[in-house]
Design a protein around this motif. Structure first.
Motif, PDB file in Angstrom:
ATOM      1  N   ASP A 147       1.016  -1.287  -0.089  1.00  0.00           N
ATOM      2  CA  ASP A 147       0.084  -0.090   0.032  1.00  0.00           C
ATOM      3  C   ASP A 147       0.724   1.565   0.095  1.00  0.00           C
ATOM      4  N   PRO A 148       0.327   2.160  -0.763  1.00  0.00           N
ATOM      5  CA  PRO A 148       1.172   3.446  -0.874  1.00  0.00           C
ATOM      6  C   PRO A 148       0.945   4.368   0.318  1.00  0.00           C
ATOM      7  N   ILE A 149       1.885   5.107   0.818  1.00  0.00           N
ATOM      8  CA  ILE A 149       1.512   5.929   2.117  1.00  0.00           C
ATOM      9  C   ILE A 149       1.787   7.126   1.415  1.00  0.00           C
ATOM     10  N   GLY A 152       4.965   9.543   0.114  1.00  0.00           N
ATOM     11  CA  GLY A 152       5.918   8.569  -0.483  1.00  0.00           C
ATOM     12  C   GLY A 152       6.204   7.553   0.132  1.00  0.00           C
ATOM     13  N   GLY A 153       6.473   6.379  -0.571  1.00  0.00           N
ATOM     14  CA  GLY A 153       7.022   5.386  -0.015  1.00  0.00           C
ATOM     15  C   GLY A 153       5.731   4.387   0.063  1.00  0.00           C
ATOM     16  N   TYR A 154       6.074   3.048   0.514  1.00  0.00           N
ATOM     17  CA  TYR A 154       5.228   1.931   0.526  1.00  0.00           C
ATOM     18  C   TYR A 154       5.223   1.175   1.769  1.00  0.00           C
ATOM     19  N   LEU A 155       4.113   0.416   2.167  1.00  0.00           N
ATOM     20  CA  LEU A 155       4.210  -0.489   3.489  1.00  0.00           C
ATOM     21  C   LEU A 155       3.679  -1.676   3.103  1.00  0.00           C
ATOM     22  N   ALA A 156       4.300  -2.814   3.340  1.00  0.00           N
ATOM     23  CA  ALA A 156       3.671  -4.039   3.090  1.00  0.00           C
ATOM     24  C   ALA A 156       2.804  -4.502   4.371  1.00  0.00           C
ATOM     25  N   ARG A 157       1.418  -4.839   4.123  1.00  0.00           N
ATOM     26  CA  ARG A 157       0.445  -5.457   5.099  1.00  0.00           C
ATOM     27  C   ARG A 157       0.413  -6.851   4.769  1.00  0.00           C
ATOM     28  N   THR A 158       0.688  -7.842   5.950  1.00  0.00           N
ATOM     29  CA  THR A 158       0.151  -8.947   6.018  1.00  0.00           C
ATOM     30  C   THR A 158      -0.640  -9.613   7.126  1.00  0.00           C
ATOM     31  N   ALA A 159      -1.220 -10.433   6.965  1.00  0.00           N
ATOM     32  CA  ALA A 159      -2.206 -11.025   7.766  1.00  0.00           C
ATOM     33  C   ALA A 159      -2.306 -12.565   7.575  1.00  0.00           C
ATOM     34  N   ILE A 175       2.581  -4.780   9.726  1.00  0.00           N
ATOM     35  CA  ILE A 175       3.098  -3.956   8.799  1.00  0.00           C
ATOM     36  C   ILE A 175       4.555  -3.551   8.870  1.00  0.00           C
ATOM     37  N   TYR A 176       4.841  -3.671   7.426  1.00  0.00           N
ATOM     38  CA  TYR A 176       6.409  -3.651   7.414  1.00  0.00           C
ATOM     39  C   TYR A 176       6.928  -2.400   6.557  1.00  0.00           C
ATOM     40  N   PRO A 177       7.712  -1.692   6.830  1.00  0.00           N
ATOM     41  CA  PRO A 177       8.233  -0.401   5.861  1.00  0.00           C
ATOM     42  C   PRO A 177       9.092  -1.243   4.449  1.00  0.00           C
ATOM     43  N   ILE A 178       8.779  -0.593   3.320  1.00  0.00           N
ATOM     44  CA  ILE A 178       9.450  -1.185   2.301  1.00  0.00           C
ATOM     45  C   ILE A 178      10.515  -0.271   1.807  1.00  0.00           C
ATOM     46  N   LEU A 182      13.566   0.466  -2.811  1.00  0.00           N
ATOM     47  CA  LEU A 182      12.673  -0.850  -3.516  1.00  0.00           C
ATOM     48  C   LEU A 182      11.413   0.291  -3.940  1.00  0.00           C
ATOM     49  N   GLY A 183      10.922   1.199  -3.310  1.00  0.00           N
ATOM     50  CA  GLY A 183       9.825   2.015  -3.272  1.00  0.00           C
ATOM     51  C   GLY A 183       9.842   2.925  -4.549  1.00  0.00           C
ATOM     52  N   GLN A 184      11.004   3.255  -4.749  1.00  0.00           N
ATOM     53  CA  GLN A 184      11.164   4.200  -6.146  1.00  0.00           C
ATOM     54  C   GLN A 184      11.231   3.133  -7.469  1.00  0.00           C
ATOM     55  N   LEU A 185      11.898   2.057  -7.182  1.00  0.00           N
ATOM     56  CA  LEU A 185      11.723   0.933  -8.411  1.00  0.00           C
ATOM     57  C   LEU A 185      10.401   0.454  -8.587  1.00  0.00           C
ATOM     58  N   ALA A 186       9.492   0.584  -7.633  1.00  0.00           N
ATOM     59  CA  ALA A 186       8.107  -0.173  -7.779  1.00  0.00           C
ATOM     60  C   ALA A 186       7.341   0.962  -8.629  1.00  0.00           C
TER      61      ALA A 186
END
Length: 187
Positions: A147-149, A152-159, A175-178, A182-186
Motif C-alpha cells: 500500500d502507498p503511504i 511517498g513510500g510503501y508499506l507491506a501489510r500481512t495477515a 505492517i512492514y516498511p518497504i 525498492l519503493g522508487q523501483l516500484a
C-alpha cells in the motif's frame, strides 16, 4: 551553334559520358544513404525496450521476494504466539522489535483487537483490518499487499491465521516498511 566542325561529336560524347557517370553516381548515393540510415541506427539503437522490461521484471521480483520474506516472518511470529503462554502484548512487542515490523496487531473474533505493538510513538490506536482481509485469512489463506503511504513510500501489510488449541481463531496483522530504493523501483 556556330556549326564548328566536331561540335556535334563533342556534344554527343559529353552526353554519353554524363549519362554513364550519372547512373553509377545515383546508385552509389542511394546505397550509401541506405547504409548510413541502417548503420548509424544500429550503432546507436540499443535495445532500450528490452532493458526497461528486464529492469521492470527485476524490480517486481525484488518486491515479490521482499513481500514473501515479510509474510514468512509474520507466519513464524504467528507460530510462536500460538504456543506462547505469555502476555500477548509483551510477546508482540518483543516479536515486533526482532522482526523489523512497524506494527503488529493480534485480532480476535468479531474484529476485536486483543493486543497491538507499534514503533510509532504517540499512536495508541492499531490499524483495524478490513473485512476482505479477515475473510481471506479466516478461509486459511495468508494475506499480503503493498500500500502507498502519504508523503511517498510503501508499506507491506500481512495477515495470517493464528490457531490455538481450544481457543478462538485469531489473526496476526503485520505492517512492514518497504525500503525507499525498492519503493522508487516500484514506482
Amino acid at each position: 551553334r556556330n556549326h564548328v566542325p566536331g561540335s556535334r561529336l563533342t556534344m554527343r560524347t559529353v552526353w554519353l559520358f554524363g549519362s554513364l557517370v550519372i547512373a553509377p553516381l545515383v546508385i552509389v548515393y542511394l546505397f550509401s544513404l541506405q547504409f548510413l540510415n541502417r548503420g548509424i541506427d544500429s550503432w546507436f539503437h540499443v535495445e532500450i525496450r528490452q532493458g526497461l522490461q528486464d529492469s521492470l521484471m527485476l524490480s517486481r521480483a525484488a518486491l515479490d521476494l521482499r513481500m514473501r520474506e515479510y509474510l514468512e516472518r509474520t507466519q513464524a511470529m504467528a507460530g510462536k504466539l500460538a504456543y506462547s503462554e505469555l502476555d500477548p502484548w509483551s510477546e508482540l512487542n518483543d516479536l515486533r522489535k526482532g522482526s523489523g515490523a512497524t506494527e503488529l496487531t493480534l485480532v480476535g473474533g468479531n474484529s476485536r483487537i486483543i493486543a497491538a505493538s507499534s514503533d510509532r510513538l504517540g499512536e495508541s490506536v492499531a490499524t483495524q483490518p478490513t473485512e476482505e482481509v479477515l475473510l481471506q485469512v479466516r478461509q486459511g489463506l495468508p494475506f499480503i499487499s503493498v500500500d502507498p503511504i502519504a508523503g511517498g513510500g510503501y508499506l507491506a501489510r500481512t495477515a495470517v491465521p493464528l490457531t490455538r488449541r481450544g481457543g478462538e481463531p485469531r489473526v496476526l496483522l503485520g505492517i512492514y516498511p518497504i525500503e525507499e530504493r525498492l519503493g522508487q523501483l516500484a514506482d
